[in-house]
Design a protein around this motif. Structure first.
Motif, mmCIF file in Angstrom:
data_model
loop_
_atom_site.group_PDB
_atom_site.id
_atom_site.type_symbol
_atom_site.label_atom_id
_atom_site.label_comp_id
_atom_site.label_asym_id
_atom_site.label_seq_id
_atom_site.Cartn_x
_atom_site.Cartn_y
_atom_site.Cartn_z
ATOM 1 N N LEU A 80 0.921 -1.149 0.030
ATOM 2 C CA LEU A 80 -0.211 0.022 0.075
ATOM 3 C C LEU A 80 0.972 1.215 -0.064
ATOM 4 N N CYS A 81 0.357 2.377 -0.839
ATOM 5 C CA CYS A 81 1.064 3.519 -0.616
ATOM 6 C C CYS A 81 0.178 4.407 0.007
ATOM 7 N N VAL A 82 0.613 5.430 0.861
ATOM 8 C CA VAL A 82 -0.052 6.458 1.650
ATOM 9 C C VAL A 82 -0.259 7.602 0.719
ATOM 10 N N TYR A 83 -1.513 7.859 0.579
ATOM 11 C CA TYR A 83 -1.860 8.987 -0.395
ATOM 12 C C TYR A 83 -2.059 10.420 0.600
ATOM 13 N N ASP A 84 -1.139 11.149 0.615
ATOM 14 C CA ASP A 84 -1.282 12.390 1.435
ATOM 15 C C ASP A 84 -1.383 13.367 0.509
ATOM 16 N N ASN A 85 -2.963 13.988 0.363
ATOM 17 C CA ASN A 85 -3.152 14.855 -0.599
ATOM 18 C C ASN A 85 -4.167 15.637 0.174
ATOM 19 N N PRO A 94 2.735 15.687 -0.524
ATOM 20 C CA PRO A 94 2.424 16.869 -1.123
ATOM 21 C C PRO A 94 3.647 17.396 -1.770
ATOM 22 N N PRO A 95 3.484 18.589 -2.764
ATOM 23 C CA PRO A 95 4.624 19.006 -3.166
ATOM 24 C C PRO A 95 5.485 19.888 -2.102
ATOM 25 N N VAL A 96 6.755 19.750 -2.349
ATOM 26 C CA VAL A 96 7.833 20.005 -1.423
ATOM 27 C C VAL A 96 8.209 21.540 -1.906
ATOM 28 N N ILE A 133 7.286 11.841 -4.639
ATOM 29 C CA ILE A 133 6.768 13.132 -4.592
ATOM 30 C C ILE A 133 5.433 13.354 -5.580
ATOM 31 N N SER A 134 4.720 14.288 -5.098
ATOM 32 C CA SER A 134 3.569 14.559 -6.294
ATOM 33 C C SER A 134 3.790 15.858 -6.585
#
Length: 297
Positions: free
Chosen positions: A128-133, A161-163, A189-190
């Motif tokens: 699983l990938c945790v989606y922090d959005n 989220p974006p850095v 990174i997104s």
């Protein structure tokens, strides 16, 4: 699977149906380009607007057309029971991994979010990938909560989220989170405009919108960063600044990406679920001008 370029295609649709042939073609194109993984039913894939059956069909089409490329499937939903159903259907269809955001209408607490991930992990046989959005969920993870969740047995990546686009603060952000998570959990990174900075700062993966349309351009940035060529990765990203400007001016990447897909003939029009709309009139012309300027393939 949770390193390198993870490309996120649109799910083209109208109000009657998913455009299955067009979606299959988008996925096949990504597989042929050699992306590290294909992420379906993320925000770019409009997962929140689809029924459970529609989502299951998208997963089936994804796995069939991705061939040997791993498919990561978004399973987020308002209720935990629906998340579990989505997870089971994704696994049955052959998904290689799942992506979970803490979707909610009422604001969630840290304990509620932890319990969501703990419950879902108990039912998973895939990572699983945790989606922090926070832009869509309105929930902000602390690094400490990420650290707790990252200890769960199926968690293998965190999509942050974006850095900050300055390299030193970005390095501090990535390093601070990495101290709190197991070594086998990657950080991705997104936010396409800062992806090169995130990768140069130590992120393992880029969860990419533009990679879902132009995988070769995104792969070039990713591979330069992976090779340690900081300047080349930055230069390739800076060359796409006219596109990043569109993201900023039109409230994010989705409408821009969908408009690009329409004007280039990758999908038919309309391709977004109502009430969402792609850019029209002068705004659409601006997108066409940027594409002509950049010459993307």
């Amino acid at each position: 699977m949770f390193t390198g370029l993870s490309a996120f295609p649109l799910t083209p649709m109208n109000e009657q149906r998913i455009m299955e042939h067009e979606f299959a073609r988008l996925v096949a194109h990504l597989a042929e380009a050699g992306v590290g993984s294909i992420g379906v039913l993320g925000s770019t894939g409009s997962y929140a607007y689809l029924s459970r059956d529609e989502r299951a069909r998208v997963v089936q089409l994804s796995v069939e057309n991705a061939v040997s490329t791993p498919v990561i499937v978004g399973i987020g939903a308002l209720r935990t029971r629906d998340v579990l159903t989505n997870a089971e259907r994704a696994q049955q269809a052959g998904a290689s991994g799942v992506l979970l955001a803490p979707v909610s209408y009422q604001k969630l607490t840290d304990d509620e979010v932890f319990d969501l991930y703990a419950t879902v992990c108990q039912s998973l046989s895939v990572p699983l990938c945790v989606y922090d959005n926070p832009g869509t969920t309105h929930f902000e993870f602390s690094d400490e909560l990420h650290g707790r969740i990252a200890q769960l047995p199926q968690v293998r990546s965190i999509k942050i989220p974006p850095v900050n686009n300055d390299i030193e603060p970005a390095k501090e952000r990535v390093a601070g989170l990495r101290k709190l998570i197991p070594a086998d959990v990657t950080i991705g990174i997104s936010g396409d405009a800062v992806a090169a900075t995130g990768l140069n700062a130590g992120c393992d993966a880029w969860y990419s919108v533009i990679g879902g349309l132009y995988p070769r351009a995104a792969l070039a940035i990713t591979r330069a960063a992976q090779a340690g060529d900081v300047q080349q990765a930055k230069a390739l990203s800076d060359a796409l600044e006219p596109l990043w400007v569109l993201y900023r001016e039109y409230g994010g990447s989705l409408r821009v990406a969908a408009t690009i897909a329409e004007v280039t003939g990758k999908v038919s029009q309309p391709c977004l679920p109502q009430p969402l709309k792609t850019l029209q009139a002068g705004d659409r012309k601006r997108v066409e001008q940027v594409l002509e300027q950049l010459g993307l393939e």
